[in-house]
Design a protein around this motif. Structure first.
Motif, PDB file in Angstrom:
ATOM      1  N   SER A  36       7.122  25.903  -9.096  1.00 52.87           N
ATOM      2  CA  SER A  36       7.403  24.612  -8.467  1.00 52.87           C
ATOM      3  C   SER A  36       6.115  23.805  -8.287  1.00 52.87           C
ATOM      4  O   SER A  36       6.076  22.600  -8.557  1.00 52.87           O
ATOM      5  N   VAL A  37       5.071  24.472  -7.808  1.00 53.52           N
ATOM      6  CA  VAL A  37       3.789  23.790  -7.616  1.00 53.52           C
ATOM      7  C   VAL A  37       3.256  23.270  -8.948  1.00 53.52           C
ATOM      8  O   VAL A  37       2.796  22.120  -9.055  1.00 53.52           O
ATOM      9  N   ALA A  38       3.319  24.102  -9.975  1.00 52.35           N
ATOM     10  CA  ALA A  38       2.827  23.690 -11.296  1.00 52.35           C
ATOM     11  C   ALA A  38       3.598  22.480 -11.813  1.00 52.35           C
ATOM     12  O   ALA A  38       3.007  21.552 -12.382  1.00 52.35           O
ATOM     13  N   GLU A  39       4.905  22.468 -11.606  1.00 49.57           N
ATOM     14  CA  GLU A  39       5.702  21.345 -12.096  1.00 49.57           C
ATOM     15  C   GLU A  39       5.366  20.062 -11.341  1.00 49.57           C
ATOM     16  O   GLU A  39       5.317  18.981 -11.926  1.00 49.57           O
ATOM     17  N   ALA A  40       5.119  20.177 -10.038  1.00 45.63           N
ATOM     18  CA  ALA A  40       4.724  18.990  -9.279  1.00 45.63           C
ATOM     19  C   ALA A  40       3.395  18.438  -9.787  1.00 45.63           C
ATOM     20  O   ALA A  40       3.232  17.215  -9.935  1.00 45.63           O
ATOM     21  N   VAL A  41       2.440  19.327 -10.070  1.00 46.77           N
ATOM     22  CA  VAL A  41       1.150  18.885 -10.618  1.00 46.77           C
ATOM     23  C   VAL A  41       1.349  18.222 -11.972  1.00 46.77           C
ATOM     24  O   VAL A  41       0.714  17.196 -12.279  1.00 46.77           O
ATOM     25  N   ILE A 160      -5.620  15.956  -4.528  1.00 45.50           N
ATOM     26  CA  ILE A 160      -5.373  17.327  -4.095  1.00 45.50           C
ATOM     27  C   ILE A 160      -3.883  17.516  -3.879  1.00 45.50           C
ATOM     28  O   ILE A 160      -3.227  16.695  -3.226  1.00 45.50           O
ATOM     29  N   THR A 161      -3.346  18.618  -4.401  1.00 38.83           N
ATOM     30  CA  THR A 161      -1.976  19.025  -4.125  1.00 38.83           C
ATOM     31  C   THR A 161      -2.004  20.222  -3.194  1.00 38.83           C
ATOM     32  O   THR A 161      -2.609  21.251  -3.520  1.00 38.83           O
ATOM     33  N   ALA A 162      -1.368  20.104  -2.032  1.00 38.55           N
ATOM     34  CA  ALA A 162      -1.320  21.191  -1.060  1.00 38.55           C
ATOM     35  C   ALA A 162      -0.036  21.996  -1.242  1.00 38.55           C
ATOM     36  O   ALA A 162       1.040  21.430  -1.449  1.00 38.55           O
ATOM     37  N   VAL A 163      -0.161  23.312  -1.149  1.00 34.25           N
ATOM     38  CA  VAL A 163       0.977  24.217  -1.314  1.00 34.25           C
ATOM     39  C   VAL A 163       1.621  24.495   0.046  1.00 34.25           C
ATOM     40  O   VAL A 163       1.011  25.118   0.913  1.00 34.25           O
ATOM     41  N   ASP A 164       2.809  24.002   0.249  1.00 39.00           N
ATOM     42  CA  ASP A 164       3.672  24.211   1.414  1.00 39.00           C
ATOM     43  C   ASP A 164       3.216  23.474   2.660  1.00 39.00           C
ATOM     44  O   ASP A 164       4.032  22.901   3.372  1.00 39.00           O
ATOM     45  N   GLU A 184      -3.365  14.309  -1.293  1.00 37.19           N
ATOM     46  CA  GLU A 184      -2.571  13.247  -1.909  1.00 37.19           C
ATOM     47  C   GLU A 184      -1.125  13.681  -2.145  1.00 37.19           C
ATOM     48  O   GLU A 184      -0.202  12.864  -2.123  1.00 37.19           O
ATOM     49  N   VAL A 185      -0.926  15.000  -2.369  1.00 35.31           N
ATOM     50  CA  VAL A 185       0.388  15.521  -2.732  1.00 35.31           C
ATOM     51  C   VAL A 185       0.688  16.766  -1.899  1.00 35.31           C
ATOM     52  O   VAL A 185      -0.211  17.570  -1.626  1.00 35.31           O
ATOM     53  N   LEU A 186       1.953  16.913  -1.495  1.00 32.76           N
ATOM     54  CA  LEU A 186       2.415  18.103  -0.780  1.00 32.76           C
ATOM     55  C   LEU A 186       3.639  18.653  -1.490  1.00 32.76           C
ATOM     56  O   LEU A 186       4.555  17.895  -1.837  1.00 32.76           O
ATOM     57  N   LYS A 193       8.332  21.880   6.285  1.00 32.05           N
ATOM     58  CA  LYS A 193       7.972  22.317   7.618  1.00 32.05           C
ATOM     59  C   LYS A 193       7.737  21.076   8.494  1.00 32.05           C
ATOM     60  O   LYS A 193       7.505  19.985   7.972  1.00 32.05           O
ATOM     61  N   PRO A 194       7.785  21.185   9.822  1.00 31.49           N
ATOM     62  CA  PRO A 194       7.635  20.007  10.683  1.00 31.49           C
ATOM     63  C   PRO A 194       6.369  19.196  10.417  1.00 31.49           C
ATOM     64  O   PRO A 194       6.370  17.974  10.610  1.00 31.49           O
ATOM     65  N   ALA A 195       5.294  19.844   9.972  1.00 29.67           N
ATOM     66  CA  ALA A 195       4.052  19.114   9.684  1.00 29.67           C
ATOM     67  C   ALA A 195       4.252  18.046   8.618  1.00 29.67           C
ATOM     68  O   ALA A 195       3.494  17.061   8.575  1.00 29.67           O
ATOM     69  N   ALA A 196       5.272  18.214   7.781  1.00 26.14           N
ATOM     70  CA  ALA A 196       5.522  17.235   6.716  1.00 26.14           C
ATOM     71  C   ALA A 196       5.864  15.858   7.277  1.00 26.14           C
ATOM     72  O   ALA A 196       5.722  14.850   6.575  1.00 26.14           O
ATOM     73  N   LYS A 197       6.300  15.796   8.522  1.00 28.03           N
ATOM     74  CA  LYS A 197       6.586  14.501   9.148  1.00 28.03           C
ATOM     75  C   LYS A 197       5.332  13.628   9.206  1.00 28.03           C
ATOM     76  O   LYS A 197       5.422  12.406   9.223  1.00 28.03           O
ATOM     77  N   PHE A 198       4.169  14.279   9.261  1.00 26.67           N
ATOM     78  CA  PHE A 198       2.910  13.554   9.407  1.00 26.67           C
ATOM     79  C   PHE A 198       2.231  13.301   8.061  1.00 26.67           C
ATOM     80  O   PHE A 198       1.152  12.706   8.020  1.00 26.67           O
ATOM     81  N   PHE A 199       2.847  13.742   6.980  1.00 26.90           N
ATOM     82  CA  PHE A 199       2.228  13.622   5.660  1.00 26.90           C
ATOM     83  C   PHE A 199       2.517  12.234   5.086  1.00 26.90           C
ATOM     84  O   PHE A 199       3.659  11.771   5.105  1.00 26.90           O
ATOM     85  N   LYS A 200       1.493  11.568   4.538  1.00 31.45           N
ATOM     86  CA  LYS A 200       1.616  10.193   4.068  1.00 31.45           C
ATOM     87  C   LYS A 200       1.620  10.052   2.541  1.00 31.45           C
ATOM     88  O   LYS A 200       1.820   8.954   2.030  1.00 31.45           O
ATOM     89  N   GLY A 201       1.381  11.140   1.814  1.00 27.32           N
ATOM     90  CA  GLY A 201       1.283  11.040   0.362  1.00 27.32           C
ATOM     91  C   GLY A 201       2.597  11.320  -0.344  1.00 27.32           C
ATOM     92  O   GLY A 201       3.686  11.213   0.243  1.00 27.32           O
TER      93      GLY A 201
END
Length: 240
Positions: A36-41, A160-164, A184-186, A193-201
């Protein structure tokens, strides 16, 4: 797609049940997560935009997801390197690194080499942050504190792509006071996870192995995957 969030305790319980009643092995889950991560990249950093990718792998399963992603991206034509300073003794993670070595993927062994890879005319085109996932507890210890500093300094010039979850973020509260790390990417795995609410990318959800009944039991949604794709991008409206 609904955006119902998985707390750290629920995410851990989901993983536990996936490896019991759902009959998945840890190897399988890691393989699917890394794919999944590879496909997002692949979507955000197509080869024509630059093929040099650096994977930063931590000592746990999040790091294993990054090593899997490195293998897939290498086979898809990207030029990979990886940093893996705290190697696990678990057999499944040892095998993943052996696979990278068999593909001739070079390892970066020092923070100074990471710094060089993130700057200068020959810098990488993309970074995968697979250092720490939702089970991270502060403080960030050496050598990862230095790596995080380097990521913060270079994040405006190297995507940067962050994993999870972005490494160093609190799983429920996101970046705590003073933390300026903003990839830049999650890629949220299984569910956000709840932290994703604060993610802007750009935010993707991946992990295409959940049944509808299982998702309903744990009160989260299966995103509308298209064809054979392993990730779905979350729209701005769905982030609310």
């Amino acid at each position: 797609m609904s955006m119902r969030y998985l707390s750290a305790s629920v995410a851990a319980a989901v993983d536990k049940e996936l490896m019991s009643t759902q009959a998945f092995s840890l190897d399988q889950l890691m393989e699917l997560a890394g794919l999944s991560v590879a496909e997002a990249v692949l979507k955000v950093q197509p080869l024509e935009k630059g093929s040099k990718v650096l994977v930063l792998a931590g000592p746990g399963n999040n790091g294993g997801d990054g090593l899997v992603a490195a293998r897939h991206l290498s086979l898809w034509g990207y030029s990979l390197s990886y940093y893996y300073p705290r190697k696990s003794r678990h057999e499944h993670l040892i095998r993943l690194e052996t696979q990278l070595k068999n593909l001739g993927i070079p390892e970066i062994s020092t923070a100074a080499e990471v710094a060089a890879a993130l700057s200068g005319p020959s810098k990488v085109n993309h970074v995968i942050d697979a250092l720490f996932g939702f089970s991270f507890k502060p403080p960030m210890r050496p050598p990862f504190d230095e790596i995080l500093r380097l990521l913060q300094e270079s994040q405006d010039s190297v995507p940067i792509t962050a994993v999870d979850i972005p490494s160093s973020w609190d799983v429920d509260q996101g970046p705590l006071e003073g933390n300026t790390y903003a990839p830049e990417v999650l890629v949220s795995l299984t569910g956000p996870k709840p932290a994703a609410k604060f993610f802007k990318g750009r935010h993707f959800v991946g992990g295409r192995f959940i049944s509808k009944d299982f998702a309903a039991k744990w009160d989260f949604d299966i995103p509308p995957y298209i064809g054979g794709e392993q990730v779905v991008e979350v729209t701005e409206k769905e982030k609310l």
